[in-house]
Scaffold this motif. Sequence first.
Motif, PDB file in Angstrom:
ATOM      1  N   PHE A 196     -56.831  58.692   6.247  1.00 52.27           N
ATOM      2  CA  PHE A 196     -55.492  58.660   5.660  1.00 52.27           C
ATOM      3  C   PHE A 196     -54.491  58.679   6.816  1.00 52.27           C
ATOM      4  CE2 PHE A 196     -51.804  60.121   3.248  1.00 52.27           C
ATOM      5  CZ  PHE A 196     -51.952  59.450   2.053  1.00 52.27           C
ATOM      6  N   GLY A 218     -59.463  60.301   3.342  1.00 53.08           N
ATOM      7  CA  GLY A 218     -58.769  59.152   2.775  1.00 53.08           C
ATOM      8  C   GLY A 218     -59.125  57.848   3.444  1.00 53.08           C
ATOM      9  N   THR A 220     -57.031  53.916   4.440  1.00 54.26           N
ATOM     10  CA  THR A 220     -55.747  53.230   4.571  1.00 54.26           C
ATOM     11  C   THR A 220     -55.974  51.755   4.836  1.00 54.26           C
ATOM     12  OG1 THR A 220     -54.727  55.216   5.534  1.00 54.26           O
ATOM     13  CG2 THR A 220     -53.576  53.128   5.854  1.00 54.26           C
ATOM     14  N   HIS A 222     -54.010  48.418   6.007  1.00 56.77           N
ATOM     15  CA  HIS A 222     -52.755  48.099   6.693  1.00 56.77           C
ATOM     16  C   HIS A 222     -52.859  46.736   7.371  1.00 56.77           C
ATOM     17  CE1 HIS A 222     -54.322  48.843  10.829  1.00 56.77           C
ATOM     18  NE2 HIS A 222     -55.122  49.691  10.210  1.00 56.77           N
ATOM     19  N   ILE A 233     -48.402  49.862   6.489  1.00 54.84           N
ATOM     20  CA  ILE A 233     -49.378  50.352   5.513  1.00 54.84           C
ATOM     21  C   ILE A 233     -49.167  49.661   4.165  1.00 54.84           C
ATOM     22  CG2 ILE A 233     -50.087  52.381   4.180  1.00 54.84           C
ATOM     23  CD1 ILE A 233     -49.508  54.056   6.695  1.00 54.84           C
ATOM     24  N   GLN A 236     -53.111  53.362   0.246  1.00 53.50           N
ATOM     25  CA  GLN A 236     -53.879  54.524   0.665  1.00 53.50           C
ATOM     26  C   GLN A 236     -54.418  55.252  -0.563  1.00 53.50           C
ATOM     27  OE1 GLN A 236     -50.519  56.238   3.112  1.00 53.50           O
ATOM     28  NE2 GLN A 236     -52.103  56.398   4.673  1.00 53.50           N
ATOM     29  N   VAL A 261     -59.474  50.868  -1.944  1.00 55.42           N
ATOM     30  CA  VAL A 261     -58.187  50.691  -1.264  1.00 55.42           C
ATOM     31  C   VAL A 261     -58.074  49.288  -0.689  1.00 55.42           C
ATOM     32  CG1 VAL A 261     -56.856  51.411   0.766  1.00 55.42           C
ATOM     33  CG2 VAL A 261     -57.803  53.131  -0.775  1.00 55.42           C
TER      34      VAL A 261
END
Length: 285
Positions: A196, A218, A220, A222, A233, A236, A261
């Motif tokens: 994350f 987490g 992410t 991006h 980003i 998330q 994600v």
Amino acid sequence: MSQAQPTFILTLSCPDRKGLVHAVSGFLLDQRANIEEAAQFNDQTTGLFFMRVQFCAADTSLAQLQSAMAEFAPALEMRWSLHDASVPVRTVVFVSREGHCLNDLLFRWKSGLLPIDIRAIISNHRDFYQLAASYNVPFHHIPVTAAGKAQAEARQYEIIENEQAELVVLARYMQILSDDLSHKLSGRAINIHHSFLPSFKGAKPYYQAHERGVKLIGATAHYVTADLDEGPIIEQDVARASHNDTVEDLTARGRDTESQVLARAVKWHSEHRIILNGHKTVIFR
């Protein structure tokens, strides 16, 4: 039954001013277009206006609309893009030895859940050539060494250009792209980082998370930039962690989060729902 009319997606950004929604809707009316979906955002901190419009237009082509937009946009200082919604986004996927994100993307693509067209898979290992073959996708094994990195990236970029790829997905590709390739792919390369962000950048984030005893892990998604794990980003999400969890537990649990994600980020990009706003993104979901 009447034949469905062609559908297009217009995204734009420009300095904010009064009457922009009226101006854009008036322009589309002049093109005999019917708006199906519209969303806009005013960024008070930058003074910029962002808009996404999905519309249908009979008896016109993408080229004609682009030509008309090229005449309309300069007076309002607009940066814009226009796409035929029926055309899937040509995509190349990079992967190393963790295949969960690749497998998830391939399944969603073939199931019609992602409006993309995966044209090639590129890997620095041979692990997933059989998976690629099962989906009838060309697999390119390009080893990467410190001495041969420039040559490897030149070959990778050649494949991307030959496939006319509009999107490159780093689906757990565990190599850092050079500044040169990052710049060439600016705005069209998405990476999934298994943390994350901005926490636990770089390598082995699950080990870093375990060391810190975090209660949430987490992932992410991006855009790729020359600065490692610093790109704008897109999406998330997190999963719960416990003091009982080993690094292996965190890694296994994180794989589902990473896949979901990344899939959402790819979907929003391929539906032209994302507009870059400096180091941030505007996403019309």
